[in-house]
Scaffold this motif. Structure first.
Motif, mmCIF file in Angstrom:
data_model
loop_
_atom_site.group_PDB
_atom_site.id
_atom_site.type_symbol
_atom_site.label_atom_id
_atom_site.label_comp_id
_atom_site.label_asym_id
_atom_site.label_seq_id
_atom_site.Cartn_x
_atom_site.Cartn_y
_atom_site.Cartn_z
ATOM 1 N N ARG A 241 0.871 -1.025 -0.435
ATOM 2 C CA ARG A 241 -0.017 0.334 0.229
ATOM 3 C C ARG A 241 1.584 1.455 -0.450
ATOM 4 N NH1 ARG A 241 -2.826 3.333 4.127
ATOM 5 N NH2 ARG A 241 -4.327 3.962 3.534
ATOM 6 N N PRO A 242 0.849 2.330 -0.857
ATOM 7 C CA PRO A 242 1.857 2.852 -1.305
ATOM 8 C C PRO A 242 1.906 4.584 -0.519
ATOM 9 C CG PRO A 242 0.576 3.338 -3.008
ATOM 10 C CD PRO A 242 0.268 1.730 -2.541
ATOM 11 N N ASP A 243 0.483 4.405 0.212
ATOM 12 C CA ASP A 243 0.564 5.934 0.975
ATOM 13 C C ASP A 243 1.317 5.766 2.102
ATOM 14 O OD1 ASP A 243 -2.180 4.446 -0.595
ATOM 15 O OD2 ASP A 243 -3.236 6.051 0.214
ATOM 16 N N GLY A 244 1.747 7.344 1.807
ATOM 17 C CA GLY A 244 2.480 7.726 3.025
ATOM 18 C C GLY A 244 4.286 7.375 3.086
ATOM 19 N N ALA A 245 4.321 6.176 2.320
ATOM 20 C CA ALA A 245 5.799 5.609 1.209
ATOM 21 C C ALA A 245 6.552 7.324 2.074
ATOM 22 C CB ALA A 245 6.252 5.323 0.404
ATOM 23 N N PRO A 246 7.618 6.937 2.388
ATOM 24 C CA PRO A 246 8.995 8.106 1.876
ATOM 25 C C PRO A 246 9.290 7.688 0.192
ATOM 26 C CG PRO A 246 9.419 6.520 3.263
ATOM 27 C CD PRO A 246 8.921 6.232 2.790
ATOM 28 N N PRO A 247 10.398 8.766 -0.525
ATOM 29 C CA PRO A 247 11.280 8.433 -1.125
ATOM 30 C C PRO A 247 12.276 7.310 -1.378
ATOM 31 C CG PRO A 247 10.916 10.643 -0.823
ATOM 32 C CD PRO A 247 10.532 10.158 0.445
ATOM 33 N N GLY A 248 12.054 6.052 -1.855
ATOM 34 C CA GLY A 248 12.401 5.421 -2.005
ATOM 35 C C GLY A 248 12.354 4.032 -0.843
ATOM 36 N N GLY A 249 10.772 4.188 -0.587
ATOM 37 C CA GLY A 249 10.406 4.103 0.597
ATOM 38 C C GLY A 249 10.202 1.861 -1.022
ATOM 39 N N GLU A 250 9.404 1.926 -1.765
ATOM 40 C CA GLU A 250 8.950 0.840 -1.768
ATOM 41 C C GLU A 250 10.459 -0.057 -2.493
ATOM 42 O OE1 GLU A 250 6.417 -0.718 -5.887
ATOM 43 O OE2 GLU A 250 6.080 1.124 -4.818
ATOM 44 N N GLU A 251 11.437 0.771 -3.037
ATOM 45 C CA GLU A 251 13.007 -0.283 -3.396
ATOM 46 C C GLU A 251 13.004 -0.929 -2.135
ATOM 47 O OE1 GLU A 251 11.316 3.231 -4.017
ATOM 48 O OE2 GLU A 251 11.723 2.726 -6.471
ATOM 49 N N LEU A 252 13.247 -0.289 -0.900
ATOM 50 C CA LEU A 252 13.633 -0.318 0.281
ATOM 51 C C LEU A 252 12.842 -2.408 0.102
ATOM 52 C CD1 LEU A 252 15.900 0.787 2.979
ATOM 53 C CD2 LEU A 252 13.379 1.324 3.734
ATOM 54 N N VAL A 253 11.503 -1.499 0.473
ATOM 55 C CA VAL A 253 11.508 -2.804 0.345
ATOM 56 C C VAL A 253 11.441 -4.221 -0.026
ATOM 57 C CG1 VAL A 253 9.049 -4.736 0.566
ATOM 58 C CG2 VAL A 253 8.544 -1.654 1.598
ATOM 59 N N HIS A 254 11.578 -4.119 -1.530
ATOM 60 C CA HIS A 254 12.005 -5.052 -2.309
ATOM 61 C C HIS A 254 13.103 -5.939 -2.358
ATOM 62 C CE1 HIS A 254 8.130 -4.009 -4.313
ATOM 63 N NE2 HIS A 254 8.637 -3.064 -5.466
ATOM 64 N N ALA A 255 13.776 -4.660 -1.812
ATOM 65 C CA ALA A 255 15.855 -5.325 -1.517
ATOM 66 C C ALA A 255 15.657 -5.919 -0.482
ATOM 67 C CB ALA A 255 16.515 -4.700 -1.254
ATOM 68 N N ASP B 61 6.695 2.941 9.949
ATOM 69 C CA ASP B 61 6.005 4.726 10.522
ATOM 70 C C ASP B 61 6.115 5.223 9.301
ATOM 71 O OD1 ASP B 61 6.379 6.989 11.506
ATOM 72 O OD2 ASP B 61 6.317 5.398 13.830
ATOM 73 N N ALA B 62 5.406 5.822 8.968
ATOM 74 C CA ALA B 62 5.347 6.756 7.827
ATOM 75 C C ALA B 62 5.962 7.816 8.162
ATOM 76 C CB ALA B 62 3.855 7.364 7.370
ATOM 77 N N ASP B 63 5.994 8.834 9.239
ATOM 78 C CA ASP B 63 6.657 9.626 10.320
ATOM 79 C C ASP B 63 7.702 9.051 10.429
ATOM 80 O OD1 ASP B 63 4.098 11.203 9.665
ATOM 81 O OD2 ASP B 63 3.017 10.212 12.674
ATOM 82 N N GLN B 64 8.149 8.386 10.494
ATOM 83 C CA GLN B 64 9.906 8.102 11.554
ATOM 84 C C GLN B 64 10.437 8.445 10.364
ATOM 85 O OE1 GLN B 64 10.377 6.942 15.646
ATOM 86 N NE2 GLN B 64 8.570 6.388 15.283
ATOM 87 N N PHE B 65 10.577 6.920 9.145
ATOM 88 C CA PHE B 65 11.160 6.170 8.137
ATOM 89 C C PHE B 65 11.749 7.908 7.463
ATOM 90 C CE2 PHE B 65 10.284 2.343 9.106
ATOM 91 C CZ PHE B 65 11.046 1.694 8.448
ATOM 92 N N PRO B 66 11.308 8.783 7.174
ATOM 93 C CA PRO B 66 11.948 10.152 6.458
ATOM 94 C C PRO B 66 12.977 10.468 7.067
ATOM 95 C CG PRO B 66 9.159 10.191 6.618
ATOM 96 C CD PRO B 66 9.685 9.028 7.186
ATOM 97 N N GLU B 67 12.596 10.512 9.064
ATOM 98 C CA GLU B 67 13.404 11.339 9.691
ATOM 99 C C GLU B 67 14.750 10.162 9.842
ATOM 100 O OE1 GLU B 67 14.047 11.363 14.310
ATOM 101 O OE2 GLU B 67 12.129 11.637 13.583
ATOM 102 N N ILE B 68 14.178 8.223 9.597
ATOM 103 C CA ILE B 68 15.910 8.398 9.701
ATOM 104 C C ILE B 68 16.894 7.718 8.222
ATOM 105 C CG2 ILE B 68 16.292 5.571 9.863
ATOM 106 C CD1 ILE B 68 13.290 5.283 11.756
ATOM 107 N N LEU B 69 15.809 8.378 7.173
ATOM 108 C CA LEU B 69 16.586 8.311 5.962
ATOM 109 C C LEU B 69 17.680 9.321 6.257
ATOM 110 C CD1 LEU B 69 13.801 6.487 3.845
ATOM 111 C CD2 LEU B 69 15.789 5.658 4.016
ATOM 112 N N ALA B 70 16.912 10.853 6.693
ATOM 113 C CA ALA B 70 18.138 11.621 6.400
ATOM 114 C C ALA B 70 19.446 11.625 7.322
ATOM 115 C CB ALA B 70 16.795 12.944 7.110
ATOM 116 N N GLN B 71 19.684 10.402 8.462
ATOM 117 C CA GLN B 71 20.384 10.397 9.238
ATOM 118 C C GLN B 71 21.581 10.106 8.232
ATOM 119 O OE1 GLN B 71 20.334 9.330 13.154
ATOM 120 N NE2 GLN B 71 18.481 10.333 13.312
ATOM 121 N N ARG B 72 22.750 9.893 8.936
ATOM 122 C CA ARG B 72 24.318 9.648 8.495
ATOM 123 C C ARG B 72 24.028 8.140 7.995
ATOM 124 N NH1 ARG B 72 30.740 10.049 10.469
ATOM 125 N NH2 ARG B 72 30.920 8.408 8.931
ATOM 126 N N ASP B 73 24.114 7.734 7.818
ATOM 127 C CA ASP B 73 23.553 6.152 7.349
ATOM 128 C C ASP B 73 22.281 5.335 7.588
ATOM 129 O OD1 ASP B 73 26.773 5.468 7.200
ATOM 130 O OD2 ASP B 73 27.570 5.561 8.833
#
Length: 326
Positions: free
Chosen positions: A155-169, A254-266
């Motif tokens: 379900r793509p609603d709320g996915a961060p940029p690159g979120g679907e690719e993250l799941v597929h990997a 978590d649609a709110d916290q994953f963008p924050e996680i992805l924005a950090q170093r590593d």
């Protein structure tokens, strides 16, 4: 009706790790996905608690990195319609075909005669691992049927940029380790629900509903409150007291916290590790008290892929039973 197990205490916080590092996100799993009452299902085992003081409560079947949905054990006590015994002295009446059940797919849908893949070799030395649910023998883990495809929809609603690719990997990595064959069914508009139906023929056809991967906010899913960034779990079914197999599950991120996680170093590696942790719960791994393993119940800096214990457990989960009767 299947037993409903309580979720984790929303006020609990995980302690500082034994090494003195303070992980940034909770990797809590809730086991026990409530389902609609169906005659052929029975409650699962009593809820259990995670080991270690201060850890959030585990529900009862399987989960991963932050938790949203878990696994409820479903066993069949009611015989199939065509297996009903005829009255004494009378032969079964075969003149009128019995209707197929409406609460589950036709038996053997997509079942092959042998496992579709092979698990990767387990590390020779093994390592700490645990299973979320075991068979009646108390030792054999409940797993997905390796003779079938494991379908999943996002379900793509709320996915961060690159979120679907993250799941597929992450799915590809789980498939590599377990030997299970996963097939992406594409996007879905199904909304995650605590009492999700495992059989939805109007939406998905004559088969078990696919694993549902969804991005949710805390408002949509209160189980994602605080540091909890994901939940996952699967549902197991059986015929009578036969072998239990997982047939579908749910992964909530978590649609709110994953963008924050992805924005950090590593951050991409950390986010990948979180999704892998979730998917490991989905296929049947439980938490361990060893922070070198990805299935440790909280994130640890630098631990973003499976370690020897995780790999040992996942290889075993890839060798589950084939149950074509389901």
């Amino acid at each position: 009706m299947p037993e409903q197990r309580p979720g984790p205490d929303p006020g609990s916080r995980l302690p500082t790790s034994p090494s003195g590092r303070t992980p940034q996100w909770v990797v809590d799993e809730a086991l026990g996905l409530p389902v609609q009452p169906v005659p052929w299902r029975a409650p699962g085992p009593p809820a259990r608690r995670r080991r270690g003081s201060g850890l959030l409560g585990l529900l009862a079947v399987l989960l991963v990195v932050g938790g949203s949905l878990g696994a409820a054990v479903l066993t069949g006590a009611v015989p199939w319609p065509w297996d009903r015994a005829a009255p004494a002295g009378l032969a079964p009446d075969r003149s009128v075909p019995l209707a197929a059940p409406t609460d589950r797919p036709s038996p053997g849908v997509e079942a092959s005669r042998s496992p579709r893949g092979n698990p990767a070799p387990a590390p020779g030395a093994g390592g700490p691992h645990a299973f979320s649910l075991v068979q009646a023998d108390g030792a054999t883990p409940v797993a997905y049927d390796p003779c079938r495809v494991v379908h999943y929809a996002i379900r793509p609603d709320g996915a961060p940029p690159g979120g679907e690719e993250l799941v597929h990997a992450a799915v590809a990595r789980i498939a590599q380790v377990t030997g299970l064959v996963f097939v992406h069914d594409g996007p879905t508009d199904e909304v995650p629900a605590a009492e999700r139906e495992v059989f939805q023929p109007d939406r998905y056809g004559d088969r078990w509903a696919p694993v549902l991967v969804a991005w949710e906010t805390e408002a949509e899913n209160p189980d994602l409150a605080g540091d909890t960034v994901g939940r996952a779990g699967s549902l197991a079914v059986s015929l009578g007291e036969g072998t239990r197999v997982y047939v579908t599950g749910t992964v909530s991120l978590d649609a709110d916290q994953f963008p924050e996680i992805l924005a950090q170093r590593d951050g991409e590696a950390t986010a990948s590790g979180i999704v892998l942790h979730e998917l490991a719960h989905l296929v049947g791994l439980d938490h361990v008290d060893d922070e070198s393993q990805l299935l440790y119940p909280q994130t640890v800096p630098g631990v973003t892929d499976f370690a020897d214990g995780d790999l040992t457990g996942l290889a075993r989960l890839g060798r589950g039973a084939c149950v074509p009767e389901l």
